[in-house]
Design an enzyme around this catalytic site. Structure first.
Site, short mmCIF file in Angstrom:
data_model
loop_
_atom_site.label_atom_id
_atom_site.label_comp_id
_atom_site.label_asym_id
_atom_site.label_seq_id
_atom_site.Cartn_x
_atom_site.Cartn_y
_atom_site.Cartn_z
N LYS A 70 0.82 -1.21 0.00
CA LYS A 70 0.00 0.00 0.00
C LYS A 70 0.86 1.27 0.00
CE LYS A 70 -3.95 -2.22 2.24
NZ LYS A 70 -4.98 -2.07 3.29
N TYR A 123 -12.52 -1.82 -3.42
CA TYR A 123 -13.02 -1.93 -2.05
C TYR A 123 -14.53 -1.75 -1.97
CZ TYR A 123 -8.35 -2.16 0.05
OH TYR A 123 -7.09 -2.55 0.45
N PHE A 133 -15.32 4.14 7.29
CA PHE A 133 -13.96 4.48 6.88
C PHE A 133 -13.74 4.44 5.37
CE2 PHE A 133 -13.96 -0.08 8.05
CZ PHE A 133 -13.49 -0.65 6.86
N ARG A 165 -2.05 -14.55 4.70
CA ARG A 165 -2.68 -13.80 5.81
C ARG A 165 -1.89 -14.00 7.11
NH1 ARG A 165 -7.25 -11.43 4.38
NH2 ARG A 165 -8.37 -11.47 6.35
N THR A 171 -5.30 -7.24 10.55
CA THR A 171 -5.58 -5.96 9.90
C THR A 171 -5.04 -4.80 10.73
OG1 THR A 171 -7.60 -6.90 8.95
CG2 THR A 171 -7.45 -4.50 8.99
N ASN A 209 -2.14 0.21 6.79
CA ASN A 209 -1.64 -1.06 7.31
C ASN A 209 -0.74 -1.82 6.34
OD1 ASN A 209 -3.61 -1.89 5.58
ND2 ASN A 209 -4.74 -3.14 7.04
N HIS A 267 -2.15 -5.49 1.58
CA HIS A 267 -3.45 -6.14 1.44
C HIS A 267 -3.24 -7.56 0.94
CE1 HIS A 267 -7.62 -6.90 0.20
NE2 HIS A 267 -7.10 -7.42 -0.90
N GLU A 322 -9.60 -10.23 -7.67
CA GLU A 322 -8.62 -9.15 -7.47
C GLU A 322 -7.46 -9.28 -8.46
OE1 GLU A 322 -7.81 -9.19 -3.21
OE2 GLU A 322 -9.87 -8.57 -2.79
P1 CMP Z 1 -7.44 -4.42 3.87
O1 CMP Z 1 -7.02 -5.74 4.38
O2 CMP Z 1 -6.86 -3.95 2.58
O3 CMP Z 1 -9.03 -4.41 3.76
C1 CMP Z 1 -9.81 -3.25 3.98
C2 CMP Z 1 -9.01 -2.08 4.43
O4 CMP Z 1 -9.75 -1.04 5.04
C3 CMP Z 1 -8.03 -2.49 5.51
O5 CMP Z 1 -7.04 -3.32 4.99
C4 CMP Z 1 -7.59 -1.14 6.04
O6 CMP Z 1 -6.67 -0.47 5.17
C5 CMP Z 1 -8.92 -0.40 6.00
N1 CMP Z 1 -9.61 -0.46 7.29
C6 CMP Z 1 -10.13 -1.53 7.90
N2 CMP Z 1 -10.69 -1.21 9.07
C7 CMP Z 1 -10.53 0.13 9.20
C8 CMP Z 1 -10.91 1.06 10.21
N3 CMP Z 1 -11.56 0.68 11.30
N4 CMP Z 1 -10.58 2.36 10.00
C9 CMP Z 1 -9.95 2.74 8.89
N5 CMP Z 1 -9.55 1.89 7.89
C10 CMP Z 1 -9.84 0.60 8.06
#
Ligand code: CMP
Length: 131
Positions: free
Chosen positions: A3, A43, A51, A79, A85, A106, A109, A120
């Protein structure tokens, strides 16, 4: 996807090293940037979440690395490699524990099922970009 936060912080090489050392084979890879429309589509499952706007803004703010990885049990093993996450909950040594800032930014992905991995993969790559 690696990311935008991890790319900005110079972690592409270290993350790819962990991925290949864990036995994943890279069968497709590109350095690219998502448009707002791309991120909204990728997404879409999260579009009702509070969010969502923040997520789209984050995922489009700079380049990413997208890749297709192959391995036995790839979804589950990837994973495990990347961790929870929320990096605050991620196990020691995982990509998110090492490189992520918080639950939003984070670092990486991973697909959550074989079915979504196929969707994807097709989102990011055409047939002749997959080896
Ligand atoms: P990802 O595994 O790519 O899947 C969805 C993404 O949304 C996640 O990683 C984060 O980047 C984002 N995300 C998930 N939960 C939250 C949250 N509570 N607040 C902000 N971003 C979030």
């Amino acid at each position: 996807m690696i990311k935008p936060d991890a790319v900005e912080n110079g972690h592409i090489g270290a993350i790819l090293e962990k991925i290949t050392a864990a036995g994943f084979k890279i069968v497709a890879m590109k350095y690219t940037q998502l448009s707002v429309r791309d991120a909204q589509e990728f997404y879409a499952i999260h579009k009702e979440r509070p969010f969502f706007g923040e997520l789209v803004e984050f995922m489009t703010r700079g380049p990413i690395v997208s890749a297709i990885l192959e391995k036995e049990n790839a979804v589950e093993d990837f994973r495990a490699l990347i961790g929870a996450t929320n990096p605050a909950e991620a196990a020691e040594g995982t990509v998110r524990k090492m490189f992520a800032k918080d639950i939003a930014e984070n670092a990486i992905h991973g697909s959550d099922s074989d079915e979504n991995a196929a969707i994807e993969s097709a989102f990011h790559f055409s047939g002749r970009e997959i080896f």
